[in-house]
Design a protein around this motif. Structure first.
Motif, PDB file in Angstrom:
ATOM      1  N   SER A  17      37.412  42.772  49.090  1.00  0.00           N
ATOM      2  CA  SER A  17      36.341  43.332  48.270  1.00  0.00           C
ATOM      3  C   SER A  17      36.563  43.131  46.768  1.00  0.00           C
ATOM      4  CB  SER A  17      36.184  44.821  48.571  1.00  0.00           C
ATOM      5  OG  SER A  17      37.256  45.557  47.994  1.00  0.00           O
ATOM      6  N   ALA A  18      35.500  43.393  45.996  1.00  0.00           N
ATOM      7  CA  ALA A  18      35.540  43.230  44.542  1.00  0.00           C
ATOM      8  C   ALA A  18      36.588  44.126  43.892  1.00  0.00           C
ATOM      9  CB  ALA A  18      34.160  43.511  43.946  1.00  0.00           C
ATOM     10  N   ASP A  19      36.810  45.330  44.418  1.00  0.00           N
ATOM     11  CA  ASP A  19      37.805  46.234  43.841  1.00  0.00           C
ATOM     12  C   ASP A  19      39.229  45.709  44.002  1.00  0.00           C
ATOM     13  OD1 ASP A  19      35.956  48.043  42.927  1.00  0.00           O
ATOM     14  OD2 ASP A  19      36.237  49.468  44.562  1.00  0.00           O
ATOM     15  N   TRP A  20      39.470  44.986  45.065  1.00  0.00           N
ATOM     16  CA  TRP A  20      40.815  44.492  45.323  1.00  0.00           C
ATOM     17  C   TRP A  20      40.958  43.044  44.883  1.00  0.00           C
ATOM     18  CZ3 TRP A  20      44.521  47.838  45.841  1.00  0.00           C
ATOM     19  CH2 TRP A  20      44.190  49.128  46.207  1.00  0.00           C
ATOM     20  N   PHE A  21      40.924  42.075  45.813  1.00  0.00           N
ATOM     21  CA  PHE A  21      41.128  40.664  45.438  1.00  0.00           C
ATOM     22  C   PHE A  21      39.861  39.939  45.021  1.00  0.00           C
ATOM     23  CE2 PHE A  21      45.106  41.020  47.982  1.00  0.00           C
ATOM     24  CZ  PHE A  21      45.975  40.674  46.976  1.00  0.00           C
ATOM     25  N   ASN A  22      38.720  40.494  45.328  1.00  0.00           N
ATOM     26  CA  ASN A  22      37.440  39.867  44.987  1.00  0.00           C
ATOM     27  C   ASN A  22      37.458  38.397  45.398  1.00  0.00           C
ATOM     28  OD1 ASN A  22      34.898  39.369  44.028  1.00  0.00           O
ATOM     29  ND2 ASN A  22      35.358  39.807  41.884  1.00  0.00           N
ATOM     30  N   VAL A  23      37.699  38.186  46.682  1.00  0.00           N
ATOM     31  CA  VAL A  23      37.895  36.845  47.228  1.00  0.00           C
ATOM     32  C   VAL A  23      36.681  35.945  47.006  1.00  0.00           C
ATOM     33  CG1 VAL A  23      38.284  35.569  49.385  1.00  0.00           C
ATOM     34  CG2 VAL A  23      39.597  37.629  48.898  1.00  0.00           C
ATOM     35  N   GLY A  24      35.483  36.516  47.010  1.00  0.00           N
ATOM     36  CA  GLY A  24      34.290  35.703  46.776  1.00  0.00           C
ATOM     37  C   GLY A  24      34.310  35.005  45.426  1.00  0.00           C
ATOM     38  N   GLN A  25      34.822  35.667  44.409  1.00  0.00           N
ATOM     39  CA  GLN A  25      34.879  35.086  43.065  1.00  0.00           C
ATOM     40  C   GLN A  25      36.237  34.472  42.738  1.00  0.00           C
ATOM     41  OE1 GLN A  25      33.530  37.761  39.999  1.00  0.00           O
ATOM     42  NE2 GLN A  25      33.827  36.269  38.377  1.00  0.00           N
ATOM     43  N   PHE A  26      37.304  35.026  43.328  1.00  0.00           N
ATOM     44  CA  PHE A  26      38.671  34.563  43.031  1.00  0.00           C
ATOM     45  C   PHE A  26      39.425  34.308  44.335  1.00  0.00           C
ATOM     46  CE2 PHE A  26      37.381  37.536  39.646  1.00  0.00           C
ATOM     47  CZ  PHE A  26      37.405  36.671  38.562  1.00  0.00           C
ATOM     48  N   PRO A  27      39.127  33.200  45.022  1.00  0.00           N
ATOM     49  CA  PRO A  27      39.734  32.953  46.341  1.00  0.00           C
ATOM     50  C   PRO A  27      41.212  32.570  46.307  1.00  0.00           C
ATOM     51  CG  PRO A  27      38.376  31.093  45.697  1.00  0.00           C
ATOM     52  CD  PRO A  27      38.164  32.163  44.654  1.00  0.00           C
ATOM     53  N   LYS A  28      41.731  32.249  45.137  1.00  0.00           N
ATOM     54  CA  LYS A  28      43.126  31.799  45.031  1.00  0.00           C
ATOM     55  C   LYS A  28      43.872  32.571  43.944  1.00  0.00           C
ATOM     56  CE  LYS A  28      42.302  28.163  47.724  1.00  0.00           C
ATOM     57  NZ  LYS A  28      42.804  28.069  49.074  1.00  0.00           N
ATOM     58  N   ALA A  29      45.156  32.786  44.183  1.00  0.00           N
ATOM     59  CA  ALA A  29      46.092  33.258  43.170  1.00  0.00           C
ATOM     60  C   ALA A  29      47.029  32.085  42.912  1.00  0.00           C
ATOM     61  CB  ALA A  29      46.866  34.470  43.664  1.00  0.00           C
ATOM     62  N   THR A  30      47.436  31.874  41.657  1.00  0.00           N
ATOM     63  CA  THR A  30      48.283  30.727  41.352  1.00  0.00           C
ATOM     64  C   THR A  30      49.479  31.115  40.490  1.00  0.00           C
ATOM     65  OG1 THR A  30      47.033  30.156  39.353  1.00  0.00           O
ATOM     66  CG2 THR A  30      46.344  29.088  41.403  1.00  0.00           C
ATOM     67  N   PHE A  31      50.538  30.374  40.680  1.00  0.00           N
ATOM     68  CA  PHE A  31      51.705  30.462  39.809  1.00  0.00           C
ATOM     69  C   PHE A  31      51.949  29.057  39.289  1.00  0.00           C
ATOM     70  CE2 PHE A  31      56.161  29.742  39.017  1.00  0.00           C
ATOM     71  CZ  PHE A  31      56.453  30.757  38.128  1.00  0.00           C
ATOM     72  N   ASP A  32      52.080  28.918  37.974  1.00  0.00           N
ATOM     73  CA  ASP A  32      52.305  27.625  37.323  1.00  0.00           C
ATOM     74  C   ASP A  32      53.560  27.766  36.467  1.00  0.00           C
ATOM     75  OD1 ASP A  32      52.095  25.130  36.190  1.00  0.00           O
ATOM     76  OD2 ASP A  32      50.142  25.462  35.272  1.00  0.00           O
ATOM     77  N   SER A  33      54.622  27.067  36.840  1.00  0.00           N
ATOM     78  CA  SER A  33      55.890  27.232  36.126  1.00  0.00           C
ATOM     79  C   SER A  33      55.830  26.650  34.720  1.00  0.00           C
ATOM     80  CB  SER A  33      57.037  26.582  36.906  1.00  0.00           C
ATOM     81  OG  SER A  33      56.934  25.168  36.877  1.00  0.00           O
TER      82      SER A  33
END
Length: 190
Positions: free
Chosen positions: A91-107
């Motif tokens: 849901s929007a309150d948590w990960f809001n997958v519809g708008q932000f489907p990915k989390a990224t780490f860039d070293s």
């Protein structure tokens, strides 16, 4: 539960990126790897994990400072083992997958600390919020497989995870701990 899952996801995403850097034909073996997270709801620890993640690695054992790691976690793959909780995580309150489907780490930097230990600095982006993080990673080897392990505490509210009614930390704690174990291929001898 949903709030906790979000924090773990972020933490794991950061750690996974740090632990999977390698040079030629380097990669992660998903079936032998895990990204888990632990959060507390009303003081009770709740565990979850991400089922889908990937990494682009260029890890040079001889010159770790030249290494580059980009790690991506599918936030829609977060699970805490309950249909209701898992649905809330999207849901929007948590990960809001519809708008932000990915989390990224860039070293941005990799530093050897000795005895198979490394510090991987970089930018963790979750739900459109970017924060600098420093991930401690330990590498061990068995045959052709290098295992990267570590953990990273994250503050979920820094990434807007658990917005709205969930922002009250008396219900869901702000800190989420992400633990990772990544089986890597193509890493040179340590």
């Amino acid at each position: 539960m949903t709030f906790t899952t979000t924090f773990r996801t972020l933490s794991f995403a950061s750690l996974a990126l740090l632990g999977t850097a390698a040079m030629a034909q380097q990669g992660v073996l998903p079936a032998q790897s895990s990204i888990e997270f632990t959060a507390k709801q009303l003081g009770v620890p709740l565990k979850g994990h991400f089922k889908q993640f990937e990494a682009q690695l260029q890890f040079d054992v001889a010159k770790p400072e030249t290494s580059k790691i980009v790690f991506t976690v599918d936030t829609g793959s977060a699970t805490m083992g309950s249909k209701e909780t898992d649905s809330n995580l999207l849901s929007a309150d948590w990960f809001n997958v519809g708008q932000f489907p990915k989390a990224t780490f860039d070293s941005t930097a990799v530093k050897a600390l000795g005895d198979g230990k490394y510090q991987i600095d970089g930018t963790l982006t979750i739900k459109g919020q970017s924060q600098p993080v420093s991930v401690p990673v330990t590498l061990t080897q068995s045959g052709d497989i290098t295992t990267a392990t570590g953990s990273l505490p994250l503050q979920r509210l820094s990434f807007k995870i658990g917005d709205g009614d969930w922002a009250d930390t008396s219900m869901v704690a702000n800190e989420v701990n992400v633990q990772f174990k990544l089986a890597l291929t193509g890493i040179g001898k340590l």
